[in-house]
Write an enzyme that holds these catalytic residues in place. Structure first.
Site, PDB file in Angstrom:
ATOM      1  N   TRP A   1       4.802  -6.142  -5.310  1.00 46.71           N
ATOM      2  CA  TRP A   1       5.327  -4.905  -4.704  1.00 46.71           C
ATOM      3  C   TRP A   1       6.688  -4.559  -5.270  1.00 46.71           C
ATOM      4  O   TRP A   1       7.005  -3.391  -5.494  1.00 46.71           O
ATOM      5  CB  TRP A   1       5.344  -5.009  -3.179  1.00 46.71           C
ATOM      6  CG  TRP A   1       3.947  -5.088  -2.635  1.00 46.71           C
ATOM      7  CD1 TRP A   1       3.360  -6.147  -2.027  1.00 46.71           C
ATOM      8  CD2 TRP A   1       2.945  -4.054  -2.683  1.00 46.71           C
ATOM      9  NE1 TRP A   1       2.055  -5.846  -1.699  1.00 46.71           N
ATOM     10  CE2 TRP A   1       1.778  -4.579  -2.096  1.00 46.71           C
ATOM     11  CE3 TRP A   1       2.923  -2.748  -3.186  1.00 46.71           C
ATOM     12  CZ2 TRP A   1       0.597  -3.833  -1.976  1.00 46.71           C
ATOM     13  CZ3 TRP A   1       1.750  -1.998  -3.069  1.00 46.71           C
ATOM     14  CH2 TRP A   1       0.606  -2.551  -2.478  1.00 46.71           C
TER      15      TRP A   1
ATOM     16  N   ASP B   1      12.659  -3.307   0.979  1.00 47.09           N
ATOM     17  CA  ASP B   1      11.287  -3.085   1.423  1.00 47.09           C
ATOM     18  C   ASP B   1      10.999  -4.235   2.393  1.00 47.09           C
ATOM     19  O   ASP B   1      10.937  -5.389   1.988  1.00 47.09           O
ATOM     20  CB  ASP B   1      10.350  -3.130   0.208  1.00 47.09           C
ATOM     21  CG  ASP B   1       8.871  -3.042   0.599  1.00 47.09           C
ATOM     22  OD1 ASP B   1       8.581  -2.947   1.807  1.00 47.09           O
ATOM     23  OD2 ASP B   1       8.032  -3.070  -0.316  1.00 47.09           O
TER      24      ASP B   1
ATOM     25  N   LYS C   1       1.575  -3.580   9.327  1.00 46.47           N
ATOM     26  CA  LYS C   1       1.511  -5.048   9.388  1.00 46.47           C
ATOM     27  C   LYS C   1       2.062  -5.542  10.714  1.00 46.47           C
ATOM     28  O   LYS C   1       1.333  -6.089  11.531  1.00 46.47           O
ATOM     29  CB  LYS C   1       2.272  -5.662   8.208  1.00 46.47           C
ATOM     30  CG  LYS C   1       1.575  -5.324   6.901  1.00 46.47           C
ATOM     31  CD  LYS C   1       2.486  -5.390   5.729  1.00 46.47           C
ATOM     32  CE  LYS C   1       1.995  -4.579   4.569  1.00 46.47           C
ATOM     33  NZ  LYS C   1       0.634  -4.841   4.127  1.00 46.47           N
TER      34      LYS C   1
HETATM   35  N1  PMP Z   1       5.462  -3.288   0.024  1.00 39.86           N
HETATM   36  C1  PMP Z   1       4.956  -4.397   0.576  1.00 39.86           C
HETATM   37  C2  PMP Z   1       5.829  -5.621   0.719  1.00 39.86           C
HETATM   38  C3  PMP Z   1       3.632  -4.419   1.021  1.00 39.86           C
HETATM   39  O1  PMP Z   1       3.111  -5.527   1.571  1.00 39.86           O
HETATM   40  C4  PMP Z   1       2.845  -3.250   0.887  1.00 39.86           C
HETATM   41  C5  PMP Z   1       1.422  -3.183   1.389  1.00 39.86           C
HETATM   42  N2  PMP Z   1       0.673  -4.285   1.360  1.00 39.86           N
HETATM   43  C6  PMP Z   1       3.415  -2.144   0.280  1.00 39.86           C
HETATM   44  C7  PMP Z   1       4.727  -2.190  -0.116  1.00 39.86           C
HETATM   45  C8  PMP Z   1       2.626  -0.889   0.090  1.00 39.86           C
HETATM   46  O2  PMP Z   1       2.507  -0.287   1.325  1.00 39.86           O
HETATM   47  P1  PMP Z   1       1.652   0.997   1.618  1.00 39.86           P
HETATM   48  O3  PMP Z   1       0.229   0.619   1.517  1.00 39.86           O
HETATM   49  O4  PMP Z   1       2.087   1.348   3.008  1.00 39.86           O
HETATM   50  O5  PMP Z   1       2.034   2.030   0.618  1.00 39.86           O
END
Ligand code: PMP
Length: 364
Positions: free
Chosen positions: A103, A172, A196
């Site tokens: 991510w 994030d 989450k």
């Molecule tokens: N950052 C992290 C740490 C994540 O775990 C996730 C989703 N698994 C995301 C970003 C992406 O999130 P979204 O699907 O809400 O765009």
């Protein structure tokens, strides 16, 4: 309903009392005669839901409404990767990124695409499959911001100490938001997809220092400007009313649990139990994060030792029979991942540890 133990990484398990309240709200919000799905976002009843959720979030984090604002956005945490850079990485600017996972990699990629300045990766743990948090790095004192990811959902690492830096800190926090106590006041901007720890998908929560929001660029499309959400109280256009309603219910539930101190205690107990079992059975299983101080409380990643790897499918099928679902690791890394967010009950963790022992006992 016979609920299973849902170890999914997200959308993930929500507290049952929250689901019950959410279901009631779907039928009727308060005494409005309307569902939360039907009611205008300009109504008094909805405004109460919206502002109460913001107040609760700040209270849980120990932040003051004079200094911080809560924003409700859409587009997931993925949209924030771009929004951060559009709003803060101007021409001639530098922004520093610590990359501890997939991510984080995406956050940098987007910043490079849309930022007018330079997004730099100043540290990375890619050299060892992102199995640790890189903590040695030098931030440019003139950087516009430092960006980190507190919990790496895919790889199963978590950053417990907040890095000390003189530049604005952005994180994030999608997968450990409101799961552990943190010095939230040392962050200028925090964002988290809700699905989450704090609600359903559809809303992204951002918590930002107002003095930092005031510095955001004015040259971005209105709907992608942090200032729009701040100045219009996240009611510039139609917000995801239902998702925000559920976030408010989760925040209320966290307060009823005793706040972040109590939530963190439970999370440590659950993760401790699971890691302890995996370490004990290390001839059969292999926790993928060997740097113990960086092991995530939220996403416990592990594999079978190479000589047992062909048993993966059998392991998952046996788990499912016991109502232990969602244990398959992320498609990019394989193996297993047990996501044990705030709402995940310790009984489910005990059930999994028992299964881990039995499976290793009969197959190992
Ligand atoms: N950052 C992290 C740490 C994540 O775990 C996730 C989703 N698994 C995301 C970003 C992406 O999130 P979204 O699907 O809400 O765009």
């Amino acid at each position: 309903m016979n609920r299973i133990y849902n170890f999914s990484a997200g959308p993930a398990i929500l507290p049952e009392p929250v689901l019950e309240e959410a279901a009631k709200g779907v039928l009727e919000l308060g005494g409005s005669g309307m569902s939360i799905l039907e009611i205008s976002h300009r109504s008094k009843e909805y405004e109460k839901v919206h502002f109460e959720a913001q107040e609760r979030l700040l209270r849980i984090m120990g932040l003051s409404a004079d200094e911080y604002a809560v924003l409700f956005l859409q587009g997931g945490a993925s949209m924030q990767f771009a929004m951060v850079a559009m709003n803060y990485l101007g021409e001639g600017d530098i922004a520093d990124y610590v990359n501890a996972g997939e991510w984080g990699t995406k956050a940098i990629k987007e910043a490079k695409k849309v930022g007018l300045g330079t997004a730099r990766e100043i540290a990375s743990s890619a050299d060892r499959n992102f199995s640790y948090i890189p903590k040695k790095f030098t931030v440019d004192p003139n950087a516009r911001y430092l960006h980190i990811t507190t919990n790496n959902t895919i790889e199963g690492t978590e950053w417990f100490d907040t890095p000390k830096t003189s530049v604005p800190l952005i994180s994030d926090m999608s997968s450990d938001f409101l799961a552990v106590q943190r010095d939230f006041g040392s962050f200028s901007l925090i964002y988290a997809g809700a699905q989450k720890n704090i609600g359903p998908s559809g809303v992204t929560v951002a918590v930002a220092r107002k003095s930092f929001l005031a510095q955001a660029s004015d040259n971005v499309p209105t709907i992608l400007s942090y200032k729009t959400y701040w100045e219009k109280d996240s009611l510039y256009n139609t917000p995801p009313c239902f998702a925000i309603f559920v976030v408010g219910l989760v925040a209320k539930w966290i307060e009823e649990q005793g706040g972040l101190a109590a939530v963190e205690r439970k999370n440590k107990e659950k993760a401790g139990l699971l890691y302890h079992t995996l370490d004990e059975l290390s001839g059969f299983y292999m926790p993928t994060v060997t740097a113990k101080e960086d092991r995530s409380l939220m996403n416990v990643t592990f594999r079978l030792q190479p000589r047992y790897e062909e048993l993966e499918k059998e392991f998952l099928a046996g788990a499912k029979e016991r109502k232990l679902d969602g244990l398959k690791g992320h498609r990019s890394v394989g193996g297993f991942r047990a996501s044990i967010y705030n709402a995940f009950p310790i009984e489910g963790v005990r059930e999994l540890t028992q299964y881990l022992r039995e499976f290793a006992g009969t197959k190992g």
